[in-house]
Design a protein around this motif. Structure first.
Motif, PDB file in Angstrom:
ATOM      1  N   GLY A   1      -6.914   3.397  -0.446  1.00 53.83           N
ATOM      2  CA  GLY A   1      -7.384   2.216  -1.164  1.00 53.83           C
ATOM      3  C   GLY A   1      -7.054   2.196  -2.641  1.00 53.83           C
ATOM      4  N   GLU A   2      -6.215   3.099  -3.101  1.00 52.16           N
ATOM      5  CA  GLU A   2      -5.880   3.122  -4.544  1.00 52.16           C
ATOM      6  C   GLU A   2      -4.816   2.076  -4.855  1.00 52.16           C
ATOM      7  OE1 GLU A   2      -7.243   4.496  -7.076  1.00 52.16           O
ATOM      8  OE2 GLU A   2      -8.460   6.133  -6.285  1.00 52.16           O
ATOM      9  N   ILE A   3      -5.084   0.851  -4.437  1.00 54.34           N
ATOM     10  CA  ILE A   3      -4.111  -0.221  -4.617  1.00 54.34           C
ATOM     11  C   ILE A   3      -3.915  -0.603  -6.078  1.00 54.34           C
ATOM     12  CG2 ILE A   3      -4.560  -1.184  -2.330  1.00 54.34           C
ATOM     13  CD1 ILE A   3      -6.228  -3.370  -3.733  1.00 54.34           C
TER      14      ILE A   3
ATOM     15  N   HIS B   1      -2.848   1.090  -8.316  1.00 54.69           N
ATOM     16  CA  HIS B   1      -1.657   1.720  -8.892  1.00 54.69           C
ATOM     17  C   HIS B   1      -0.391   1.401  -8.121  1.00 54.69           C
ATOM     18  CE1 HIS B   1      -4.059   3.240 -12.015  1.00 54.69           C
ATOM     19  NE2 HIS B   1      -4.921   3.714 -11.146  1.00 54.69           N
TER      20      HIS B   1
END
Lengths: 297, 297
Positions: free
Chosen positions: A150-152, A154
């Motif tokens: 879920g580190e969208i 970046h």
């Protein structure tokens, strides 16, 4: 509990996952401060429920940073002054209870899906100072390989290619987040979200333009989540959710306008999938507690 | 079976999921043609295994287009001449067997994870004429709400904003796919992937430049999948996998170069997560069969 940069919120859940007590105290920064904050908030819940700490079944902690669940360690949680902290072990020693850690956004996703009664695939979009998402399928979070599910925020997407603290350029976080809003509207100071709607209502064209850019960025996050996970529901949470129904309406309007340009996007019925997390929700604290119990792995 | 634009491939699996027979026949286009192709390939497997069709436990079909699994319908599978086809019912009537449908990319993801023995979160990147991904967690595919899980090909990302058949501009499919390669290198004709490496080896600078663009696009797909799902493994499949180890090396080199620019990307160890599907793999046929059995929902 949900350990945040300024405050720590905790809830006690009964066996059915209902909130039976809640407490909120300021967060002390640094490794020792965080451990002591967590101990104190647990003691507060014990008082409120008329029980001894040892009677709780488990402790779940949602906390910013990269989480190593297996080792029970928090890494790089800079906004609470933590570089690396074996929080699960230290809190287990202090309380005698089993302790499970989760990233705060993952915890909020679990808790929001639970509180809002959502099954199926749920994506939780956290519009805070930064930008990230939590992903839950039938109550179970997707945790992935390296703790960066879920580190969208970046993902480089923006042709303007503004520099991002991560070292890349044009990341989604530079387009849709509290920090992006600050740059869109410098006149809003350090907490532009708190002043934005009033400024727009007072006729501030800069504020309005900033809001439009933020909304378009948030809508593109929804599209991104839809075209990867095809969620039944996208919940908009994080501090900027306090922009309320106007944020939600703006996101839906942007999605609908894209649908008119593409039959494919139209078919996805994106705007109908977006919901807003309630302003007073304790989603992250609830989700952390649920995850610690293994009810919702 | 895997029903493709030109051929249909089928396998028979034993109870342990091992391939015990295989057949490949040309696909007849159109609704009736597709049903008859499926019937004939099943009859072929019955011959090969010395059984009657009725002895098979179930039939799984991987097929392009948007799949309504509950109704057993295929929609918009234009490359096999199908607008809408209740394939599950028609094939069940013809064979007396239970039939389950899956999108071909989802089927390939299930099959590839099974054949390669991969647990955890697996993303399968299908670099074909188009671009899409299949997502599998511990053998179970993510299916989502509207049958568009993994449709990353239609995420607008490219500042060049080339028009995409979906109606949007700058979609990832215009950057990383067989159709993108065709535009990068028009001299390569209709199947540029088959000629590309030979042209590069013969010193064709245009071909080399096209390959570099394709590889960078594919690497950005890997980064996208990593920052949404954080997969343990990204499998590169689809027709362009036939570019082989040079494609894989190219993708890894691009990912490594991005890692030098960003400590965050560096931490993700992206290049170590990428693998190539074997050139002769029957992943989609195997995955469709597994999914029909409910072994791997």
């Amino acid at each position: 509990m949900d350990i945040g940069g300024t405050k720590t919120e905790a809830v006690a859940l009964d066996r059915e996952g209902r909130v039976v007590a809640g407490a909120r105290i300021p967060t002390e920064a640094g490794a020792d401060g965080v451990v002591s904050t967590a101990e104190r908030v647990i003691a507060r819940l014990a008082e409120q429920t008329g029980r001894r700490t040892a009677e709780f079944a488990s402790v779940g902690v949602g906390i910013p940073g990269r989480i190593d669940r297996e080792r029970g360690e928090v890494h790089n949680a800079y906004n609470i002054g933590v570089e690396r902290l074996p929080l699960a072990r230290r809190l287990a020693e202090a309380t005698g209870l089993p302790v499970a850690l989760d990233n705060d956004v993952t915890a909020a996703a679990i808790g929001a899906a639970h509180l809002m009664g959502l099954d199926g695939v749920v994506a939780y979009l956290n519009l805070g100072t930064g930008l990230a998402a939590g992903l839950v399928i039938d109550g179970t979070p997707i945790r992935g390989a390296h703790g960066v599910t879920g580190e969208i925020g970046h993902l480089p997407v923006d042709p303007l290619e503004r520099p991002c603290p991560c070292g890349q350029r044009g990341c989604l976080e530079t387009v849709a987040s509290g920090s992006a809003l600050k740059r869109y509207w410098p006149a809003g100071g350090d907490h532009p979200g708190r002043l934005l709607l009033a400024a727009i209502d007072a006729g501030d064209a800069e504020a309005e333009h900033a809001f439009e850019q933020l909304v378009r960025g948030a809508a593109s996050c929804v599209r991104l989540l839809a075209l990867t996970l095809d969620p039944h529901t996208v919940i908009v949470g994080g501090g900027l959710r306090l922009l309320g129904p106007r944020l939600l309406d703006g996101i839906r309007t942007a999605l609908d306008s894209w649908a008119t340009q593409s039959p494919f996007i139209d078919m996805l019925e994106l705007s109908g999938r977006v919901q807003l997390l309630a302003a007073d929700s304790s989603a992250a604290a609830v989700g952390a507690a649920l995850a610690s119990e293994g009810r919702r792995r």
